[in-house]
Write an enzyme that holds these catalytic residues in place. Structure first.
Site, PDB file in Angstrom:
ATOM      1  N   VAL A   1       2.404   2.486   3.386  1.00 33.80           N
ATOM      2  CA  VAL A   1       3.047   1.421   4.274  1.00 33.80           C
ATOM      3  C   VAL A   1       4.400   1.109   3.358  1.00 33.80           C
ATOM      4  CG1 VAL A   1       3.279  -0.835   5.583  1.00 33.80           C
ATOM      5  CG2 VAL A   1       1.033   0.677   5.752  1.00 33.80           C
ATOM      6  N   CYS A   2       4.041   0.238   2.429  1.00 33.86           N
ATOM      7  CA  CYS A   2       5.099  -0.233   1.687  1.00 33.86           C
ATOM      8  C   CYS A   2       5.928   0.397   0.645  1.00 33.86           C
ATOM      9  CB  CYS A   2       4.749  -1.811   1.068  1.00 33.86           C
ATOM     10  SG  CYS A   2       4.110  -2.977   2.143  1.00 33.86           S
ATOM     11  N   LEU A   3       5.199   1.736   0.248  1.00 36.66           N
ATOM     12  CA  LEU A   3       5.762   2.716  -0.509  1.00 36.66           C
ATOM     13  C   LEU A   3       6.356   3.597   0.391  1.00 36.66           C
ATOM     14  CD1 LEU A   3       6.360   3.836  -3.163  1.00 36.66           C
ATOM     15  CD2 LEU A   3       4.058   4.962  -3.375  1.00 36.66           C
TER      16      LEU A   3
ATOM     17  N   TRP B   1       0.657  -1.216   0.148  1.00 36.73           N
ATOM     18  CA  TRP B   1      -0.037  -0.030   0.244  1.00 36.73           C
ATOM     19  C   TRP B   1       0.945   1.240   0.077  1.00 36.73           C
ATOM     20  CZ3 TRP B   1      -2.756  -2.386   5.019  1.00 36.73           C
ATOM     21  CH2 TRP B   1      -3.505  -3.011   4.462  1.00 36.73           C
TER      22      TRP B   1
END
Length: 213
Positions: free
Chosen positions: A117-119, A114
């Site tokens: 978060v992950c970006l 997402w």
């Protein structure tokens, strides 16, 4: 006059590396900031565009044994095995940072799922280490529109540069006299939505055959 890579605000095929982070089925199923089909189409277009221009590209996953990379992206990057992590922040996995360092690029383009978060985490970490980071906002998605939007704002405030899928591809092409023009035109036709359909109609009206454009 040639502008040095560190001072050039534009991307070109030789001055950056691309990271595509966790575009997997579970993340897509829980994304609400965009139409999921649009994200899948856009991230595939980004990967296919990068392949045309031979941009160093890394795909990462989290817990890949439970969820594969979405098939359109897997097909576009079939020449590599994604780095599978346990860390939420891919920048905390040495295999990722070692790959980035090995490219020798100080400009990084990222998209991920997402967004919040992950970006956001690797973008903020890379910025803190002095990298120039560009984020492709429409090839990324969040759990809600607010989560995506706030993450984008946070990254911009930290120094990231936002852009979109077709801005990225067009910036790499830059000049239709370049030999990649045919491949890029075909990419627009395949994944460019209404514009792509317009191209196909024009080719039909002009009776142009594949490869003759």
């Amino acid at each position: 006059m040639t502008v040095s890579a560190s001072k050039n605000p534009l991307l070109d095929p030789d001055n950056h590396a691309l990271l595509l982070i966790d575009h997997q089925y579970l993340q897509m199923l829980t994304t609400r900031s965009h139409e999921v089909g649009d994200i899948i189409n856009n991230v595939a277009a980004v990967a296919e565009g990068a392949k045309i221009f031979k941009v160093p590209t890394l795909v990462t996953t989290a817990f890949a044994e439970k969820q594969n990379v979405v098939s359109a992206l897997a097909d576009a990057t079939s020449d590599q095995v994604p780095i599978d992590r346990t860390t939420l922040n891919s920048w905390e996995d040495p295999r990722v940072t070692d790959w980035v360092k090995a490219t020798g690029k100080r400009k990084l383009v990222m998209a991920g799922q997402w967004t919040e978060v992950c970006l956001a985490m690797p973008v903020l970490s890379a910025l803190a280490e002095g990298y120039e980071v560009y984020i492709i906002t429409d090839a990324s998605g969040g759990a809600t529109k607010e989560a995506h939007d706030m993450a984008v704002q946070r990254m911009i405030q930290a120094g990231a540069v936002p852009m979109t899928t077709w801005a990225y591809v067009s910036e790499l092409q830059r000049d239709w006299a370049r030999p990649t023009a045919g491949d890029v035109a075909n990419l627009f036709a395949a994944r460019g939505g209404g514009f792509g359909q317009g191209l196909r109609w024009q080719w039909q009206l002009l009776a142009l055959k594949e490869g003759s454009r």
